[in-house]
Design a protein around this motif. Structure first.
Motif, PDB file in Angstrom:
ATOM      1  N   CYS A  92       0.818  -1.191   0.000  1.00  0.00           N
ATOM      2  CA  CYS A  92       0.000   0.000   0.000  1.00  0.00           C
ATOM      3  C   CYS A  92       0.857   1.247   0.000  1.00  0.00           C
ATOM      4  CB  CYS A  92      -0.939  -0.047   1.191  1.00  0.00           C
ATOM      5  SG  CYS A  92      -1.855  -1.586   1.238  1.00  0.00           S
TER       6      CYS A  92
ATOM      7  N   GLN B 269      -9.004   1.303   1.138  1.00  0.00           N
ATOM      8  CA  GLN B 269      -8.129   1.896   0.128  1.00  0.00           C
ATOM      9  C   GLN B 269      -6.845   1.086  -0.033  1.00  0.00           C
ATOM     10  OE1 GLN B 269      -8.781   4.213  -1.988  1.00  0.00           O
ATOM     11  NE2 GLN B 269     -10.756   4.869  -1.142  1.00  0.00           N
TER      12      GLN B 269
ATOM     13  N   ILE C 137      -6.310  -2.245   0.242  1.00  0.00           N
ATOM     14  CA  ILE C 137      -6.435  -3.448  -0.576  1.00  0.00           C
ATOM     15  C   ILE C 137      -6.866  -3.126  -2.011  1.00  0.00           C
ATOM     16  CG2 ILE C 137      -6.922  -4.887   1.431  1.00  0.00           C
ATOM     17  CD1 ILE C 137      -9.847  -4.884   0.688  1.00  0.00           C
ATOM     18  N   LEU C 138      -7.211  -1.861  -2.266  1.00  0.00           N
ATOM     19  CA  LEU C 138      -7.558  -1.454  -3.635  1.00  0.00           C
ATOM     20  C   LEU C 138      -6.381  -0.836  -4.383  1.00  0.00           C
ATOM     21  CD1 LEU C 138     -11.097   0.063  -2.996  1.00  0.00           C
ATOM     22  CD2 LEU C 138     -10.558  -2.067  -4.212  1.00  0.00           C
TER      23      LEU C 138
ATOM     24  N   LYS D 121      -3.179  -0.426  -6.586  1.00  0.00           N
ATOM     25  CA  LYS D 121      -2.697  -1.215  -7.725  1.00  0.00           C
ATOM     26  C   LYS D 121      -1.557  -2.140  -7.313  1.00  0.00           C
ATOM     27  CE  LYS D 121      -5.425   0.754 -10.780  1.00  0.00           C
ATOM     28  NZ  LYS D 121      -6.514  -0.008 -11.432  1.00  0.00           N
TER      29      LYS D 121
ATOM     30  N   GLU E 180      -3.852  -9.087  -4.656  1.00  0.00           N
ATOM     31  CA  GLU E 180      -4.763  -9.970  -3.929  1.00  0.00           C
ATOM     32  C   GLU E 180      -4.582 -11.443  -4.304  1.00  0.00           C
ATOM     33  OE1 GLU E 180      -6.972  -8.410  -7.570  1.00  0.00           O
ATOM     34  OE2 GLU E 180      -5.620  -7.635  -6.021  1.00  0.00           O
TER      35      GLU E 180
ATOM     36  N   TYR F 232      -3.408 -12.089   0.382  1.00  0.00           N
ATOM     37  CA  TYR F 232      -4.778 -12.573   0.523  1.00  0.00           C
ATOM     38  C   TYR F 232      -5.126 -12.813   1.991  1.00  0.00           C
ATOM     39  CZ  TYR F 232      -9.165 -14.798  -0.567  1.00  0.00           C
ATOM     40  OH  TYR F 232     -10.504 -15.072  -0.640  1.00  0.00           O
TER      41      TYR F 232
ATOM     42  N   ILE G  67      -6.562  -9.727   3.349  1.00  0.00           N
ATOM     43  CA  ILE G  67      -7.973  -9.603   2.985  1.00  0.00           C
ATOM     44  C   ILE G  67      -8.837 -10.441   3.925  1.00  0.00           C
ATOM     45  CG2 ILE G  67      -9.681 -10.112   1.188  1.00  0.00           C
ATOM     46  CD1 ILE G  67      -7.542  -9.457  -0.877  1.00  0.00           C
TER      47      ILE G  67
ATOM     48  N   LEU H  22     -15.298  -8.558  -0.101  1.00  0.00           N
ATOM     49  CA  LEU H  22     -14.076  -7.814  -0.392  1.00  0.00           C
ATOM     50  C   LEU H  22     -13.510  -8.207  -1.746  1.00  0.00           C
ATOM     51  CD1 LEU H  22     -12.453  -7.975   3.152  1.00  0.00           C
ATOM     52  CD2 LEU H  22     -13.291  -5.918   2.014  1.00  0.00           C
ATOM     53  N   LYS H  23     -13.538  -9.488  -2.080  1.00  0.00           N
ATOM     54  CA  LYS H  23     -13.061  -9.939  -3.385  1.00  0.00           C
ATOM     55  C   LYS H  23     -13.884  -9.312  -4.506  1.00  0.00           C
ATOM     56  CE  LYS H  23     -12.388 -14.355  -3.883  1.00  0.00           C
ATOM     57  NZ  LYS H  23     -12.642 -15.819  -3.745  1.00  0.00           N
TER      58      LYS H  23
ATOM     59  N   ILE I  84     -13.033  -5.617  -4.866  1.00  0.00           N
ATOM     60  CA  ILE I  84     -11.766  -5.456  -5.591  1.00  0.00           C
ATOM     61  C   ILE I  84     -11.989  -5.637  -7.089  1.00  0.00           C
ATOM     62  CG2 ILE I  84      -9.512  -6.539  -5.997  1.00  0.00           C
ATOM     63  CD1 ILE I  84      -9.428  -7.130  -2.975  1.00  0.00           C
TER      64      ILE I  84
ATOM     65  N   LYS J 136     -11.084  -2.139  -8.926  1.00  0.00           N
ATOM     66  CA  LYS J 136      -9.783  -2.131  -9.598  1.00  0.00           C
ATOM     67  C   LYS J 136      -9.930  -2.052 -11.114  1.00  0.00           C
ATOM     68  CE  LYS J 136      -6.383  -3.870  -6.388  1.00  0.00           C
ATOM     69  NZ  LYS J 136      -5.265  -4.801  -6.158  1.00  0.00           N
TER      70      LYS J 136
END
Length: 226
Positions: free
Chosen positions: A6, A132, A134-135, A137, A141, A147, A150, A216-217, A220, A224
């Motif tokens: 991040c 933010q 885990i989003l 670039k 994931e 993972y 997450i 969450l998956k 994303i 993304k």
């Protein structure tokens, strides 16, 4: 790859822009990791009274900010990030349920400032930062260690909803944080992606860690593609 994650605050520069010698950067990194792991162990072993002691209570906000940095931006190490997220999940378990306020859940405006302030921090700082993170670039994931982060965020969301109830969850997370993020998506989405409304509805209805993980998956997958 655990080395990309991040927002980076370890840019090798001092406060005046001068480069920090590599050996000092390594020492600083080791100290930070030890701090994160120590604080996580304090909470995981039920010693949170230390955080509220007369000698430490004034530093509680600094502790929360430090652990938030570890979870979302400070260290490019998925193991450390996972530990910092677990810190917040364990505090939610210990500070956010009925046992905190007696027979009823403690209000966000409770006069019990430290713990009510902790809940406010979770909604206003930690959750937006975690989403933010885990989003980004650079957050992969598909990497096994990332993972796991997450999964821990999913467990944290499930614990928060269970402890605080559906009404507060809807008002503070779904309506304030999640809806604001998801409704900013303007790019066309692949046909296989969940819709924005599907993502919001799934979080609204999720009730356990696995369901939150799936939410969450899907988030994303949608965000993304912006």
């Amino acid at each position: 790859n655990d080395e990309s994650s991040c927002n980076d605050s370890n840019n090798g520069s001092g406060g005046d822009g001068a480069a920090v010698p590599p050996h000092l950067l390594i020492e600083q990194l080791v100290i930070k990791k030890l701090t994160f792991l120590f604080l996580q162990n304090v909470v995981s072993h039920g010693a949170t009274s230390l955080l509220l002691s007369s000698s430490n209570i004034q530093s509680l906000e600094d502790v929360l900010n430090t652990m938030n940095d570890g979870a979302t931006s400070e260290i490019h190490d998925a193991v450390v990030k996972k530990s910092c997220v677990v810190f917040f999940r364990d505090l939610i378990d210990q500070w956010s349920g009925e046992e905190v306020g007696g027979s009823e859940r403690e209000s966000l405006s409770s006069p019990n400032i430290p713990r009510a302030g902790f809940l406010r921090f979770i909604y206003d700082v930690f959750l937006p930062s975690a989403m933010q993170c885990i989003l980004q670039k650079t957050f992969n994931e598909k990497d096994a260690m990332h993972y796991r982060v997450i999964c821990e965020v999913g467990k944290t969301l499930a614990a928060l909803k269970l402890k605080r109830g559906h009404v507060e969850w809807e008002e503070q997370f779904v309506s304030r944080t999640l809806s604001g993020m998801v409704t900013t998506v303007v790019a066309p989405q692949p046909a296989t992606c969940p819709s924005q409304s599907d993502v919001i509805a799934a979080f609204r209805n999720a009730s356990n860690p696995k369901e939150m993980e799936i939410c969450l998956k899907n988030m994303i997958a949608v965000l993304k593609n912006r």
